[in-house]
Design an enzyme around this catalytic site. Structure first.
Site, PDB file in Angstrom:
ATOM      1  N   GLU A 196       0.808  -1.216   0.000  1.00  0.00           N
ATOM      2  CA  GLU A 196       0.000   0.000   0.000  1.00  0.00           C
ATOM      3  C   GLU A 196       0.846   1.273   0.000  1.00  0.00           C
ATOM      4  O   GLU A 196       0.724   2.118   0.903  1.00  0.00           O
ATOM      5  CB  GLU A 196      -0.972  -0.020   1.183  1.00  0.00           C
ATOM      6  CG  GLU A 196      -1.924  -1.198   1.109  1.00  0.00           C
ATOM      7  CD  GLU A 196      -2.998  -1.188   2.186  1.00  0.00           C
ATOM      8  OE1 GLU A 196      -2.922  -0.339   3.102  1.00  0.00           O
ATOM      9  OE2 GLU A 196      -3.922  -2.018   2.107  1.00  0.00           O
ATOM     10  N   GLU A 315      -4.807  -8.568  -0.601  1.00  0.00           N
ATOM     11  CA  GLU A 315      -5.673  -8.549   0.579  1.00  0.00           C
ATOM     12  C   GLU A 315      -7.110  -8.417   0.108  1.00  0.00           C
ATOM     13  O   GLU A 315      -7.400  -7.667  -0.821  1.00  0.00           O
ATOM     14  CB  GLU A 315      -5.352  -7.368   1.500  1.00  0.00           C
ATOM     15  CG  GLU A 315      -3.977  -7.376   2.126  1.00  0.00           C
ATOM     16  CD  GLU A 315      -3.745  -6.172   3.033  1.00  0.00           C
ATOM     17  OE1 GLU A 315      -4.737  -5.496   3.399  1.00  0.00           O
ATOM     18  OE2 GLU A 315      -2.576  -5.892   3.355  1.00  0.00           O
TER      19      GLU A 315
END
Length: 583
Positions: A196, A315
């Site tokens: 991220e 994820e």
């Protein structure tokens, strides 16, 4: 992701995939060098019999990694492995997870608290050894393993726009050390450049430049480190791992510029944000949430898969569930995971379930909700039917009427309705007209028994394939609340739930304005602004909610329950004092 606090950028996410290996190389010993030509002179010449076979391309390897699981909030925890409430990882845990059917495991690692000072940023040898132990255990269990640089993304790489050279130097030396430590690991180990990635104080064009630079340097450092790293699968993320079209286009451009067939794209997906956290009244996996999912997976397929670039959904899950059950109603959650598995298979995206301890109990080595996992596991291979609801509420007193549920057949055929092993009788206990399943009043009355509050019976609708749909018959009355006083730090509304279940809370001022921290909607976020405690018979209003409302302004709260009932309550804050009344 730090599941301690879900950031607002989660409003735009995505993840998943499936497949069969194109070439399985096995016979006690797996010839990795033959497949990838990756061995240096000091590389491991053989792999254990448990090691996963290596397919003959990146696309096939990623397909063989489906399904996957995240060892979340563990080696990525700050500052240490057990700091966020998960036990120390053991080989027994990894063996147990492998037995659940997972073929790959993502091991998030935060390195910053285990590094020395500039300019060397030396990783603590004991910590590096611990990470390597976990990786080796996982490979020995037959997993493909994804290893990354995790919360470092917001701890220090996010400052790259204002401290470019220092951040880049630290990033390069961090990956130089990781690459050296794992250079002789077998091809089942995959490196992910950074989790991220985000950049402070930069516009979109600058962020794209910075991420391209990080991904490019990561590729250069790993490929130049020798050993098996010269042909190791490498995974590159979009900005914040968001699956927006612009960000995926940027990543596709980077991947194509590197001219390396062993690269993987990765994004994350936690669903349509309002549904994922239960805010803005988005309590159901409705057409809007389904459309968000379908469009996102189509973007992944068109941008990457159709161009020969494999995708791993690094994820996925629901943000509300990360804080424990309750925020997302269970039946709506089952619909979400069923649909996500289908979307992943249809678009050839491999999935890594984010688990910070919410799904799998790592102490007891069992699923916290076995039925939920059955739905997730089933979605890896087939579709299951669902229904408009998994609960049928009947009144505690008075006449019980017929109740109709709409079936979402998803290509299946209805077979039977059962209570335990007993089949209910069509035409007597229920009727089926097209996709409308009607439970007869007499049957519901019988199932309700003494009608004491709560679940009185559990039925299963069975179909031609997939997981049966559970239907709970629940006896209830309209919830009742009481006036009270308290403080902003600890305010509880006495609530007799009477068998009902809280869905959401609406908060408004007398002039109709929205009250609370999410001022863009009157419907506040479950668990963030309010949370029910059924055992203690109360609803907690959080300090975050009460601190956000105007002082001495009366706030009207409307609590919506899953039976369809509502309850109106008023609160007024005056300094640290909170007064609550039912009128």
């Amino acid at each position: 992701m730090n599941k301690q606090q879900a950031p607002q950028h989660r409003r735009r996410r995505l993840r998943l995939a499936v497949g069969t290996p194109l070439a399985l190389i096995a016979a006690g010993v797996i010839a990795y060098g033959t497949v990838f030509g990756v061995f240096g002179d000091d590389a491991k010449p053989e792999a254990s019999a448990a090691t996963a076979p290596v397919p003959d391309s990146a696309m096939a390897a990623v397909a063989a990694m489906q399904p996957g699981w995240n060892l979340g909030n563990t080696l990525d925890a700050i500052p240490d492995e057990t700091s966020w409430g998960q036990p120390r990882t053991t080989k027994a845990l990894l063996d147990s997870v492998r037995a659940q059917g997972f073929k790959s495991i993502r091991i998030p690692v935060t390195w910053s608290d285990h590094q020395g000072a500039a300019p060397n940023y030396t990783i603590d040898p004991a910590y590096l050894s611990r990470v390597k132990q976990a990786v080796d255990w996982a490979i020995d269990e037959g997993f493909y393993v994804i290893l990354d640089v995790h919360h470092d993304s917001w701890q220090w790489t996010s400052k790259m726009s204002t401290d470019h050279d220092k951040v880049l130097a630290r990033f390069n030396t961090t990956w130089t050390q990781i690459a050296a430590a794992f250079r002789n690991e077998p091809a089942q180990l995959v490196f992910e450049s950074i989790n991220e990635p985000q950049f402070d104080n930069a516009d979109n064009a600058r962020k794209a430049e910075l991420l391209n630079e990080l991904n490019t340097y990561f590729h250069k450092v790993v490929r130049g480190s020798g050993g098996n790293n010269t042909k190791r699968l490498l995974m590159l993320p979009t900005e914040v791992c968001t699956p927006d079209q612009r960000l995926m286009d940027n990543l596709a451009t980077t991947i194509k510029s590197l001219h390396d067939p062993l690269l993987i794209a990765t994004v994350h997906y936690y669903g349509y944000f309002p549904f994922s956290v239960n805010v803005a009244g988005a309590t159901r996996f409705d057409a809007t949430a389904r459309q968000d999912m379908d469009k996102t997976f189509k973007r992944m397929r068109d941008t990457f898969v159709a161009q020969g670039i494999p995708v791993i959904l690094g994820e996925y899950g629901l943000l509300g569930y990360d804080h424990g059950p309750g925020a997302v109603e269970r039946g709506e959650m089952l619909k979400y995971f069923e649909a996500l598995g289908h979307a992943a298979r249809s678009n050839k995206v491999t999935t890594e379930l984010w688990d910070n301890g919410s799904f799998y109990d790592r102490g007891k080595l069992k699923w916290k909700d076995a039925g939920l996992f059955r739905q997730i596991k089933s979605s890896w291979t087939t579709r299951s039917a669902t229904a408009s609801s998994d609960n049928v509420f009947v009144p505690k007193s008075g006449t019980i009427k017929d109740r109709t549920l709409t079936l979402n057949l998803n290509g299946t055929a209805f077979k039977a309705l059962k209570q335990g092993s007993t089949k209910l009788i069509s035409g007597k206990d229920y009727t089926l007209s097209g996709n409308r399943l009607t439970l007869m009043a007499a049957t519901l009355t019988r199932l309700a028994g003494d009608r004491s509050y709560g679940v009185k019976a559990t039925l299963q609708a069975e179909f031609s394939r997939g997981v049966p749909w559970r239907i709970q018959v629940i006896s209830h009355d309209a919830p009742a609340q009481s006036s009270t006083t308290g403080t902003a730090g600890s305010f509880r509304i006495p609530t007799q739930f009477r068998g009902d279940v809280l869905a959401t809370m609406k908060a408004e001022y007398a002039d109709g304005g929205n009250a609370g921290p999410t001022d863009w909607t009157p419907y506040q976020q479950f668990n963030t602004s309010f949370a029910p405690d059924y055992a203690k018979k109360e609803i907690r209003l959080t300090p975050a909610f009460l601190d956000a409302v105007k002082d001495n302004a009366r706030v009207k709260l409307t609590f919506h329950f899953w039976s369809g009932a509502t309850a109106t309550y008023h609160v007024t804050t005056s300094g640290s004092t909170v007064t609550g009344t039912t009128s």
